[in-house]
Design a protein around this motif. Structure first.
Motif, PDB file in Angstrom:
ATOM      1  N   ALA A  73       0.801  -1.224   0.000  1.00  0.00           N
ATOM      2  CA  ALA A  73       0.000   0.000   0.000  1.00  0.00           C
ATOM      3  C   ALA A  73       0.830   1.269   0.000  1.00  0.00           C
ATOM      4  N   ARG A  74       2.002   1.243   0.636  1.00  0.00           N
ATOM      5  CA  ARG A  74       2.844   2.433   0.807  1.00  0.00           C
ATOM      6  C   ARG A  74       1.982   3.632   1.206  1.00  0.00           C
ATOM      7  N   PRO A  75       1.319   3.512   2.360  1.00  0.00           N
ATOM      8  CA  PRO A  75       0.312   4.519   2.724  1.00  0.00           C
ATOM      9  C   PRO A  75       0.877   5.896   3.024  1.00  0.00           C
ATOM     10  N   LYS A  76       0.213   6.880   2.467  1.00  0.00           N
ATOM     11  CA  LYS A  76       0.465   8.282   2.808  1.00  0.00           C
ATOM     12  C   LYS A  76      -0.594   8.758   3.799  1.00  0.00           C
ATOM     13  N   ALA A  77      -1.824   8.290   3.614  1.00  0.00           N
ATOM     14  CA  ALA A  77      -2.936   8.632   4.505  1.00  0.00           C
ATOM     15  C   ALA A  77      -3.960   7.515   4.426  1.00  0.00           C
ATOM     16  N   MET A  78      -4.784   7.437   5.468  1.00  0.00           N
ATOM     17  CA  MET A  78      -5.868   6.461   5.497  1.00  0.00           C
ATOM     18  C   MET A  78      -7.149   7.138   5.956  1.00  0.00           C
ATOM     19  N   THR A  79      -8.257   6.662   5.448  1.00  0.00           N
ATOM     20  CA  THR A  79      -9.546   7.118   5.945  1.00  0.00           C
ATOM     21  C   THR A  79      -9.785   6.514   7.332  1.00  0.00           C
ATOM     22  N   PRO A  80     -10.680   7.097   8.120  1.00  0.00           N
ATOM     23  CA  PRO A  80     -11.088   6.423   9.352  1.00  0.00           C
ATOM     24  C   PRO A  80     -11.661   5.045   9.028  1.00  0.00           C
ATOM     25  N   VAL A 104      -9.101  12.405   1.465  1.00  0.00           N
ATOM     26  CA  VAL A 104      -8.138  11.340   1.183  1.00  0.00           C
ATOM     27  C   VAL A 104      -8.479  10.701  -0.163  1.00  0.00           C
ATOM     28  N   ARG A 105      -7.525  10.675  -1.092  1.00  0.00           N
ATOM     29  CA  ARG A 105      -7.722   9.991  -2.369  1.00  0.00           C
ATOM     30  C   ARG A 105      -7.720   8.487  -2.107  1.00  0.00           C
ATOM     31  N   THR A 106      -8.717   7.792  -2.611  1.00  0.00           N
ATOM     32  CA  THR A 106      -8.869   6.368  -2.299  1.00  0.00           C
ATOM     33  C   THR A 106      -8.224   5.515  -3.394  1.00  0.00           C
ATOM     34  N   ASP A 107      -6.948   5.220  -3.221  1.00  0.00           N
ATOM     35  CA  ASP A 107      -6.231   4.379  -4.186  1.00  0.00           C
ATOM     36  C   ASP A 107      -6.474   2.899  -3.947  1.00  0.00           C
ATOM     37  N   ILE A 108      -6.540   2.498  -2.679  1.00  0.00           N
ATOM     38  CA  ILE A 108      -6.616   1.086  -2.312  1.00  0.00           C
ATOM     39  C   ILE A 108      -7.725   0.902  -1.287  1.00  0.00           C
ATOM     40  N   VAL A 143      -6.654 -10.038   5.787  1.00  0.00           N
ATOM     41  CA  VAL A 143      -7.074  -8.809   5.113  1.00  0.00           C
ATOM     42  C   VAL A 143      -6.858  -8.962   3.615  1.00  0.00           C
ATOM     43  N   PHE A 144      -7.755  -8.362   2.849  1.00  0.00           N
ATOM     44  CA  PHE A 144      -7.673  -8.398   1.383  1.00  0.00           C
ATOM     45  C   PHE A 144      -7.591  -6.971   0.863  1.00  0.00           C
ATOM     46  N   LEU A 145      -6.566  -6.700   0.026  1.00  0.00           N
ATOM     47  CA  LEU A 145      -6.353  -5.375  -0.571  1.00  0.00           C
ATOM     48  C   LEU A 145      -6.629  -5.452  -2.062  1.00  0.00           C
ATOM     49  N   TYR A 146      -7.259  -4.404  -2.588  1.00  0.00           N
ATOM     50  CA  TYR A 146      -7.483  -4.340  -4.032  1.00  0.00           C
ATOM     51  C   TYR A 146      -7.685  -2.890  -4.448  1.00  0.00           C
ATOM     52  N   PRO A 147      -7.456  -2.595  -5.733  1.00  0.00           N
ATOM     53  CA  PRO A 147      -7.583  -1.209  -6.193  1.00  0.00           C
ATOM     54  C   PRO A 147      -9.020  -0.699  -6.041  1.00  0.00           C
ATOM     55  N   GLN A 170      -4.691   6.223   0.785  1.00  0.00           N
ATOM     56  CA  GLN A 170      -4.044   7.042  -0.231  1.00  0.00           C
ATOM     57  C   GLN A 170      -2.573   6.676  -0.222  1.00  0.00           C
ATOM     58  N   SER A 171      -2.100   6.142  -1.327  1.00  0.00           N
ATOM     59  CA  SER A 171      -0.730   5.653  -1.399  1.00  0.00           C
ATOM     60  C   SER A 171       0.227   6.769  -1.803  1.00  0.00           C
ATOM     61  N   ARG A 172       1.462   6.652  -1.338  1.00  0.00           N
ATOM     62  CA  ARG A 172       2.506   7.569  -1.810  1.00  0.00           C
ATOM     63  C   ARG A 172       2.837   7.302  -3.273  1.00  0.00           C
ATOM     64  N   ILE A 173       2.481   6.124  -3.760  1.00  0.00           N
ATOM     65  CA  ILE A 173       2.677   5.769  -5.170  1.00  0.00           C
ATOM     66  C   ILE A 173       1.300   5.715  -5.813  1.00  0.00           C
ATOM     67  N   ARG A 174       0.959   6.724  -6.571  1.00  0.00           N
ATOM     68  CA  ARG A 174      -0.410   6.852  -7.091  1.00  0.00           C
ATOM     69  C   ARG A 174      -0.764   5.745  -8.083  1.00  0.00           C
ATOM     70  N   SER A 175       0.192   5.334  -8.902  1.00  0.00           N
ATOM     71  CA  SER A 175      -0.059   4.358  -9.952  1.00  0.00           C
ATOM     72  C   SER A 175      -0.050   2.934  -9.399  1.00  0.00           C
ATOM     73  N   ALA A 176      -1.112   2.172  -9.688  1.00  0.00           N
ATOM     74  CA  ALA A 176      -1.174   0.777  -9.243  1.00  0.00           C
ATOM     75  C   ALA A 176      -0.066  -0.052  -9.883  1.00  0.00           C
ATOM     76  N   GLU A 177       0.252   0.244 -11.152  1.00  0.00           N
ATOM     77  CA  GLU A 177       1.308  -0.507 -11.838  1.00  0.00           C
ATOM     78  C   GLU A 177       2.668  -0.267 -11.176  1.00  0.00           C
ATOM     79  N   LYS A 178       2.933   0.963 -10.809  1.00  0.00           N
ATOM     80  CA  LYS A 178       4.203   1.273 -10.152  1.00  0.00           C
ATOM     81  C   LYS A 178       4.264   0.674  -8.754  1.00  0.00           C
TER      82      LYS A 178
END
Length: 219
Positions: A73-80, A104-108, A143-147, A170-178
């Motif tokens: 995830a390389r989290p930058k921020a998380m929602t509650p 918070v941008r929801t990447d994951i 736990v299960f993570l997905y885009p 919200q990941s520090r790496i915006r692109s899922a591929e990266k």
């Protein structure tokens, strides 16, 4: 990238979390859904209280301490976090998550399962894509993570109770591929070090990972 992390929380702690959750007050889960998702959301979520916050704090600490979660995830921020409950007949129809929640941008998106899969019928998390529907129903504590870009739904529960904690990163790496490239690099570096120790190849891979992070990461 889709990733299941088994045993994020140990069984004894999960049992305590379930017991503490049973004493909480729950309210209509549609209150936190987006405009259109509200039309297909039929579940309950724990109402705000110190006891609920204590349950969610245990989950938060477990996520923050897990190296696989950090690498994926390389989290930058998380929602509650939200503690959700599905009883018989409850479901969450097909939807896509809001792009931004509380700034918070929801990447994951992630779902942490607190109920054992054999304790309820139905209630599988269904991920839809252009080829197939994938059903996910993990052991308690996993736990299960997905885009968050994916269409997904929760099947109706036909018996028992489905208890989960959900949240968005919200990941520090915006692109899922990266993110996936860096995740693969992390695993390769760890496996190389475990098998061969520090070496010239190991140092080069570490340099490559650091330089990619410099290019891609949001401060």
């Amino acid at each position: 990238m889709f990733l299941a992390i088994e045993g994020l929380i140990d069984p004894a702690t999960v049992a305590v979390l379930r017991e503490e959750s049973a004493a909480l007050a729950f309210e209509d889960g549609a209150k936190t859904a987006g405009r259109f998702a509200r039309e297909v959301k039929a579940n309950d979520q724990a109402a705000a209280s110190p006891a609920r916050d204590a349950v969610l704090e245990v989950v938060t600490r477990a996520l923050q301490a897990n190296p696989l979660f950090a690498a994926a995830a390389r989290p930058k921020a998380m929602t509650p976090l939200i503690l959700s409950r599905y009883r018989m007949g409850q479901t969450y129809g097909l939807h896509v998550d809001d792009a931004v929640m509380g700034g918070v941008r929801t990447d994951i998106f992630f779902t942490l399962f607190l109920s054992e899969p054999d304790s309820y019928d139905g209630g599988a998390l269904i991920i839809e894509d252009s080829l197939e529907s994938r059903a996910v129903k993990l052991a308690a504590g996993s736990v299960f993570l997905y885009p968050s870009t994916t269409l997904h739904r929760v099947e109706p529960v036909t018996a028992g109770e489905r208890l989960v904690v959900v949240g968005w990163v919200q990941s520090r790496i915006r692109s899922a591929e990266k993110r996936e490239i860096l995740f693969d690099l992390d695993r390769s570096i760890a496996e190389l070090h475990a098998s061969a120790g520090k070496s010239a190849v190991f140092d080069t891979l570490c340099k490559t990972r650091s330089n990619l992070l410099r290019m891609w990461a949001e401060a």
